[in-house]
Design an enzyme around this catalytic site. Structure first.
Site, short mmCIF file in Angstrom:
data_model
loop_
_atom_site.label_atom_id
_atom_site.label_comp_id
_atom_site.label_asym_id
_atom_site.label_seq_id
_atom_site.Cartn_x
_atom_site.Cartn_y
_atom_site.Cartn_z
N LYS A 121 26.10 -39.18 16.88
CA LYS A 121 26.38 -39.37 15.46
C LYS A 121 25.77 -40.66 14.91
O LYS A 121 25.45 -40.73 13.74
CB LYS A 121 27.89 -39.40 15.21
CG LYS A 121 28.53 -38.01 15.18
CD LYS A 121 29.94 -38.09 14.64
CE LYS A 121 30.60 -36.71 14.62
NZ LYS A 121 32.03 -36.79 14.35
N LYS A 205 22.87 -25.07 15.45
CA LYS A 205 24.23 -24.57 15.23
C LYS A 205 24.46 -24.25 13.76
O LYS A 205 23.93 -24.95 12.89
CB LYS A 205 25.24 -25.67 15.63
CG LYS A 205 26.01 -25.36 16.89
CD LYS A 205 26.86 -26.53 17.31
CE LYS A 205 28.26 -26.49 16.75
NZ LYS A 205 29.18 -27.42 17.44
N LYS A 208 28.00 -26.84 8.37
CA LYS A 208 28.30 -27.05 6.95
C LYS A 208 27.33 -28.03 6.32
O LYS A 208 27.19 -28.10 5.11
CB LYS A 208 29.74 -27.51 6.77
CG LYS A 208 30.20 -28.61 7.70
CD LYS A 208 31.72 -28.66 7.70
CE LYS A 208 32.25 -29.47 8.88
NZ LYS A 208 33.64 -29.19 9.18
#
Ligand code: TRP
Length: 342
Positions: A121, A205, A208
């Site tokens: 991240k 993947k 969102k």
């Protein structure tokens, strides 16, 4: 699933971040299993808003409040039953934060430094990440252990955090001379949990945060939208393969077959056997019908729930009260073991 040690009652805990509308990946990869687990043991399902602010500051408090309600509505619409399971918002139960502080003093820097999700991240810019993002896994451990939960349904990407949870539980038990005080919870990765990939790129993947809305099926999409996204999903020019081996190097074909199998509740090999050698157009029509039949009622139910935010807030408040009542004696005993005011 193996049995938890007899000392600890079987209890499921899981959570999702309120970071946007949920999609088919969240549904097939997580929610569908959460719903099933309700038939096997008591379950606690949390909307982890305290985790949500580790990565982004919401511009307006109402944005976070709305996201919490949307995720709670998605849980219920998918089949989490607030009469059977405890459904609540993390920040409504302060015991999580209190236990997380104790766990910050149990976990070692060396353990935290190994967390791959933090590295992914933050990339090269670790120094700009929030301290909360770094200690995210100890808060997650507290979420689970403040209820002495034994089973945690999670995706692959959370397994390492669950190992850390076990390490924290073990070290706490050792350091404070309280053998078996906290259970060592296990990850539940059910057979049907499906890794759902983007409809535009089978190597990514379903997410969102993808720029293209066509890449994902949102749980709020209506029937036409769901069908359209499936029909426009990317595939290669070849027909469907004859066997599982024929899926090698064809990630888009594999993804659509996986989605079909998960929605139909049948093994992948059955789906392949049924459509072997056929063109994707016919397969996609059937897949669209399946997806519409499963997703459209969820979207409809979400719309109904979100039209009455006061009722959702009432459900969440009721869940928070039940959760707080379960956490209180465990936190009190933990503080007593540490030597805190309790
Ligand atoms: N970290 C999890 C995720 O991003 C969410 C989460 C927070 C969680 N606390 C948890 C999952 C406790 C399971 C149990 O998916």
């Amino acid at each position: 699933m193996s049995d938890a040690p007899a000392k600890h009652q079987p209890l499921v805990f899981s959570g999702m971040q309120p970071t946007n509308t949920l999609h088919l990946g969240n549904y097939l990869g997580a929610l569908k299993n959460w719903v099933k687990l309700q038939d096997q043991m008591p379950c606690i399902y949390c909307v982890v808003d305290m985790h949500a602010i580790t990565a982004v500051a919401y511009a307006k408090p109402d944005d976070l409040r709305t996201a919490v309600r949307e995720v709670a509505a998605a849980y219920i619409a998918a089949g989490v039953d607030p009469k059977r399971s405890i459904l609540f918002q993390q920040s409504a139960v302060p015991a999580h934060a209190e236990l997380a502080w104790i766990f910050n003093c149990v976990a070692r820097l060396g353990w935290m430094d190994r967390m791959t999700q933090f590295k992914e991240k933050t990339g090269k810019h670790k120094e700009r990440a929030s301290v909360g993002l770094y200690t995210y896994p100890t808060l997650m451990a507290a979420d689970i252990l403040v209820y002495k939960a034994t089973h945690v349904p999670v995706g692959e990407d959370q397994k390492q955090h669950l190992e850390l949870t076990r390490d924290v539980a073990q070290k706490f038990n050792n350091d404070y001379g309280a053998e078996d005080f906290f259970p060592l919870p296990e990850a539940v990765v059910l057979g049907t949990a499906t890794r759902v990939m983007s409809l535009r790129d089978g190597s990514k993947k379903m997410s969102k945060s993808d720029d293209s809305d066509m890449s994902r099926i949102n749980l709020t999409d209506d029937a036409d939208m769901v069908a359209q996204k499936i029909r426009k999903a990317r595939t290669d020019p070849n027909p469907l393969p004859d066997d599982e081996k024929g899926l090698e190097g064809r990630p888009e074909a594999e993804n659509l077959i996986n989605i079909f199998a998960a929605l139909a509740g049948t093994p992948r090999s059955d789906v392949i056997a049924r459509f072997a050698g056929q063109q994707f157009s016919g397969f996609k029509n059937e897949l669209a019908d399946l997806a519409v039949a499963e997703i459209a009622p969820i979207a409809e139910k979400m719309r109904r729930l979100l039209a009455d935010p006061a009722e959702l807030d009432r459900i969440l408040a009721d869940g928070a009260e039940q959760a707080a009542a379960l956490a209180a004696p465990i936190l009190r005993e933990t503080k007593r073991l540490v030597g805190f005011h309790a």
